[in-house]
Design a protein around this motif. Structure first.
Motif, PDB file in Angstrom:
ATOM      1  N   MET A  69      43.246 124.463 -55.975  1.00  0.00           N
ATOM      2  CA  MET A  69      43.456 123.142 -56.578  1.00  0.00           C
ATOM      3  C   MET A  69      42.158 122.335 -56.600  1.00  0.00           C
ATOM      4  SD  MET A  69      47.147 122.423 -54.764  1.00  0.00           S
ATOM      5  CE  MET A  69      47.512 120.917 -55.616  1.00  0.00           C
ATOM      6  N   PRO A  70      41.252 122.702 -57.529  1.00  0.00           N
ATOM      7  CA  PRO A  70      39.973 121.987 -57.575  1.00  0.00           C
ATOM      8  C   PRO A  70      40.156 120.505 -57.905  1.00  0.00           C
ATOM      9  CG  PRO A  70      39.994 123.859 -59.107  1.00  0.00           C
ATOM     10  CD  PRO A  70      41.365 123.746 -58.557  1.00  0.00           C
ATOM     11  N   ASN A  71      39.228 119.728 -57.402  1.00  0.00           N
ATOM     12  CA  ASN A  71      39.265 118.282 -57.568  1.00  0.00           C
ATOM     13  C   ASN A  71      38.787 117.879 -58.959  1.00  0.00           C
ATOM     14  OD1 ASN A  71      38.999 115.495 -57.137  1.00  0.00           O
ATOM     15  ND2 ASN A  71      38.612 115.851 -54.967  1.00  0.00           N
ATOM     16  N   LEU A  72      39.622 117.077 -59.644  1.00  0.00           N
ATOM     17  CA  LEU A  72      39.261 116.556 -60.971  1.00  0.00           C
ATOM     18  C   LEU A  72      39.065 115.052 -60.935  1.00  0.00           C
ATOM     19  CD1 LEU A  72      41.560 117.972 -63.826  1.00  0.00           C
ATOM     20  CD2 LEU A  72      39.074 118.090 -63.649  1.00  0.00           C
ATOM     21  N   SER A  73      39.177 114.455 -59.759  1.00  0.00           N
ATOM     22  CA  SER A  73      39.039 112.999 -59.663  1.00  0.00           C
ATOM     23  C   SER A  73      37.612 112.604 -60.036  1.00  0.00           C
ATOM     24  CB  SER A  73      39.308 112.527 -58.234  1.00  0.00           C
ATOM     25  OG  SER A  73      40.527 113.039 -57.763  1.00  0.00           O
ATOM     26  N   PRO A  74      37.430 111.372 -60.533  1.00  0.00           N
ATOM     27  CA  PRO A  74      36.062 110.915 -60.810  1.00  0.00           C
ATOM     28  C   PRO A  74      35.236 111.005 -59.517  1.00  0.00           C
ATOM     29  CG  PRO A  74      37.692 109.310 -61.602  1.00  0.00           C
ATOM     30  CD  PRO A  74      38.444 110.343 -60.822  1.00  0.00           C
ATOM     31  N   VAL A  75      34.011 111.533 -59.630  1.00  0.00           N
ATOM     32  CA  VAL A  75      33.183 111.730 -58.431  1.00  0.00           C
ATOM     33  C   VAL A  75      33.013 110.416 -57.656  1.00  0.00           C
ATOM     34  CG1 VAL A  75      30.909 112.456 -57.584  1.00  0.00           C
ATOM     35  CG2 VAL A  75      32.012 113.738 -59.423  1.00  0.00           C
ATOM     36  N   ALA A  76      32.978 109.308 -58.363  1.00  0.00           N
ATOM     37  CA  ALA A  76      32.755 107.997 -57.725  1.00  0.00           C
ATOM     38  C   ALA A  76      33.841 107.628 -56.708  1.00  0.00           C
ATOM     39  CB  ALA A  76      32.662 106.903 -58.795  1.00  0.00           C
ATOM     40  N   VAL A  77      35.050 108.176 -56.847  1.00  0.00           N
ATOM     41  CA  VAL A  77      36.113 107.793 -55.899  1.00  0.00           C
ATOM     42  C   VAL A  77      36.418 108.884 -54.861  1.00  0.00           C
ATOM     43  CG1 VAL A  77      37.205 106.294 -57.622  1.00  0.00           C
ATOM     44  CG2 VAL A  77      38.125 108.605 -57.255  1.00  0.00           C
ATOM     45  N   ARG A  78      35.861 110.058 -55.063  1.00  0.00           N
ATOM     46  CA  ARG A  78      36.304 111.191 -54.236  1.00  0.00           C
ATOM     47  C   ARG A  78      36.172 110.968 -52.741  1.00  0.00           C
ATOM     48  NH1 ARG A  78      34.528 116.737 -57.307  1.00  0.00           N
ATOM     49  NH2 ARG A  78      35.366 116.142 -59.352  1.00  0.00           N
ATOM     50  N   LYS A  79      35.075 110.342 -52.357  1.00  0.00           N
ATOM     51  CA  LYS A  79      34.828 110.120 -50.932  1.00  0.00           C
ATOM     52  C   LYS A  79      35.871 109.162 -50.340  1.00  0.00           C
ATOM     53  CE  LYS A  79      32.178 110.545 -47.257  1.00  0.00           C
ATOM     54  NZ  LYS A  79      33.147 111.239 -46.425  1.00  0.00           N
ATOM     55  N   LYS A  80      36.460 108.330 -51.189  1.00  0.00           N
ATOM     56  CA  LYS A  80      37.410 107.326 -50.704  1.00  0.00           C
ATOM     57  C   LYS A  80      38.805 107.905 -50.459  1.00  0.00           C
ATOM     58  CE  LYS A  80      34.937 103.814 -53.318  1.00  0.00           C
ATOM     59  NZ  LYS A  80      34.990 102.881 -54.433  1.00  0.00           N
ATOM     60  N   TYR A  81      39.073 109.055 -51.042  1.00  0.00           N
ATOM     61  CA  TYR A  81      40.375 109.690 -50.796  1.00  0.00           C
ATOM     62  C   TYR A  81      40.188 110.634 -49.617  1.00  0.00           C
ATOM     63  CZ  TYR A  81      45.026 111.425 -51.881  1.00  0.00           C
ATOM     64  OH  TYR A  81      46.366 111.745 -51.822  1.00  0.00           O
ATOM     65  N   GLU A  82      40.021 109.990 -48.454  1.00  0.00           N
ATOM     66  CA  GLU A  82      39.591 110.751 -47.283  1.00  0.00           C
ATOM     67  C   GLU A  82      40.755 110.872 -46.299  1.00  0.00           C
ATOM     68  OE1 GLU A  82      35.648 110.465 -44.455  1.00  0.00           O
ATOM     69  OE2 GLU A  82      36.984 108.747 -44.537  1.00  0.00           O
ATOM     70  N   LEU A  83      41.557 111.926 -46.457  1.00  0.00           N
ATOM     71  CA  LEU A  83      42.706 112.130 -45.574  1.00  0.00           C
ATOM     72  C   LEU A  83      42.243 112.604 -44.204  1.00  0.00           C
ATOM     73  CD1 LEU A  83      45.164 113.970 -48.003  1.00  0.00           C
ATOM     74  CD2 LEU A  83      44.699 111.533 -47.787  1.00  0.00           C
ATOM     75  N   TYR A  84      41.088 113.300 -44.177  1.00  0.00           N
ATOM     76  CA  TYR A  84      40.539 113.849 -42.927  1.00  0.00           C
ATOM     77  C   TYR A  84      39.015 113.857 -43.050  1.00  0.00           C
ATOM     78  CZ  TYR A  84      40.984 117.757 -46.169  1.00  0.00           C
ATOM     79  OH  TYR A  84      40.951 118.533 -47.301  1.00  0.00           O
ATOM     80  N   ASP A  85      38.330 114.080 -41.934  1.00  0.00           N
ATOM     81  CA  ASP A  85      36.865 114.026 -41.922  1.00  0.00           C
ATOM     82  C   ASP A  85      36.236 115.231 -42.633  1.00  0.00           C
ATOM     83  OD1 ASP A  85      36.966 111.643 -40.531  1.00  0.00           O
ATOM     84  OD2 ASP A  85      36.562 112.546 -38.564  1.00  0.00           O
ATOM     85  N   ASN A  86      35.059 114.998 -43.183  1.00  0.00           N
ATOM     86  CA  ASN A  86      34.206 116.064 -43.756  1.00  0.00           C
ATOM     87  C   ASN A  86      34.820 116.801 -44.937  1.00  0.00           C
ATOM     88  OD1 ASN A  86      32.366 115.568 -41.596  1.00  0.00           O
ATOM     89  ND2 ASN A  86      33.671 116.836 -40.274  1.00  0.00           N
TER      90      ASN A  86
END
Ligand code: 5AD
Ligand code: FES
Length: 352
Positions: free
Chosen positions: A297-314
């Motif tokens: 399930m590759p990520n298609l979210s805009p790169v600008a928000v990806r870091k903010k959808y942080e369910l867990y570290d790293n």
């Protein structure tokens, strides 16, 4: 591997059914040899059902706002340090349009339980997605809702719904969630989703706090009974701003073992090699596929928000260099003799 473990593995492979007690023994007695045998049998089963094709879903993380307070989750309500965002309808549609060009035929809209995404708002987005891409499946992963809401979204065109059960033991469930959430409602949601007609995904984290071989055996037994179309399992990974910040991360070896067990139990199940698995090991997703998984399930979210959808570290795939997760996974899958399908990747029972 002792004789009993070998018998359990052979029984699972042939009959596809074990008792809860047997699942517990299978887990407790496992050693390297058992793990290897299970993964060979699971890969054989995966290939018999899906050949060398790996299904893909484009994941669009539409909101990091959540009214819930699950103890393990980085976007829980009480994490005041979390950066919150929500995508607009246009942003979601443009992620999907980009994804379509790349070869995705399933879009997964995932997000926290964000009250902004009311039934009307979500139905409108689902309708637009289905009218722009009639050959694509739309999957929702937006948490617990009423039967009426699930039905409205289904009628608007949503094909599938992912809602991990998290644990099939109600006492364990209570240790992972705030008081206002209940195991009973979780199960009600899964039953409603199934009876409405969705292709349904359940699942759990491996190594969540307070998990034991007994609770895991309950998870496996539940999955055997519920027969989900998809089953998402990945390691628990602590998030630094949650009550579970000091807990230990789930193990790679146990996650791979459980993927193999589930593949043998339900040969046709859709089994993702998750981002969390890729986070705890640089080759985690490849190892997941080689243990019996058949979906990425590759990520298609805009790169600008990806870091903010942080369910867990790293969490991986959040930097600029991961703009094209599909290409990255294409290469990774090729390296292990598989290829990404340009296909909706429905559960086999739907294709028949
Ligand atoms: N580690 C691993 N997985 C997590 N999830 C939530 N928090 C974590 C964590 N800290 C999983 C849950 C949820 C899914 C969207 O992500 O199982 O259902
Ligand atoms: Fe996202 Fe490799 S899958 S960068």
């Amino acid at each position: 591997m002792d004789r009993h473990e070998r018998e359990l593995i052979e029984k699972l492979d042939k009959e596809k059914v074990l008792s809860e007690k047997e699942y517990e023994q299978l887990i407790v007695l496992r050693d390297d040899e058992a793990i290897k045998l299970l993964s060979e049998l699971a890969t054989k089963t995966r290939k018999a059902v899906f050949k060398d094709e790996i299904y893909t879903r484009g994941l669009i993380e539409i909101s990091s706002i959540c009214k819930n307070n699950c103890l393990y989750c980085g976007i829980r309500r009480d994490n005041t340090l979390a950066e919150r965002y929500r995508l607009t309808k246009d942003e979601i549609l443009s992620c999907a349009a980009e994804g379509y060009e790349l070869g995705f035929r399933t879009f997964v809209l995932q997000g926290g339980e964000d009250p902004f995404f009311s039934d009307d708002v979500l139905c409108d987005i689902v309708t637009a997605l289905k009218s722009q891409h009639p050959d694509c499946a739309v999957t929702l992963s937006m948490g617990e809702k009423s039967r009426e809401s699930y039905k409205a979204l289904y009628d608007a065109g949503a094909d599938r719904y992912l809602l991990r059960h998290e644990t099939a033991d109600s006492e364990h469930y209570a240790l992972l969630h705030p008081k206002e959430m209940s195991f009973k409602n979780r199960m009600r949601c899964l039953d409603d989703l199934k009876s409405i007609g969705y292709q349904v995904g359940c699942g759990f984290m491996v190594g969540s706090p307070y998990q034991t071989p007994k609770t895991l055996a309950k998870d496996l037994y539940f999955i055997q009974q519920f027969k989900p179309d998809m089953c998402g399992i990945g390691p628990f990974i602590p998030h630094h701003n949650t009550p579970f910040r000091d807990e230990t991360q789930g193990s790679l070896e146990l996650t791979l073992f459980l993927l193999s067990v589930i593949r043998l139990m339900l040969p046709e199940v859709l089994l993702p090699a998750t981002t969390a698995l890729g986070t705890i090991d640089p080759k985690g997703r490849e190892k997941g596929i080689m243990a019996g998984a058949n979906v990425v399930m590759p990520n298609l979210s805009p790169v600008a928000v990806r870091k903010k959808y942080e369910l867990y570290d790293n969490k991986i795939c959040t930097g600029d260099e991961s703009a094209q997760c599909r290409d990255c996974l294409d290469k990774r899958m090729e390296m292990i003799g598989c290829r990404l399908a340009v296909d909706r990747g429905d559960a086999p029972r739907i294709r028949k």
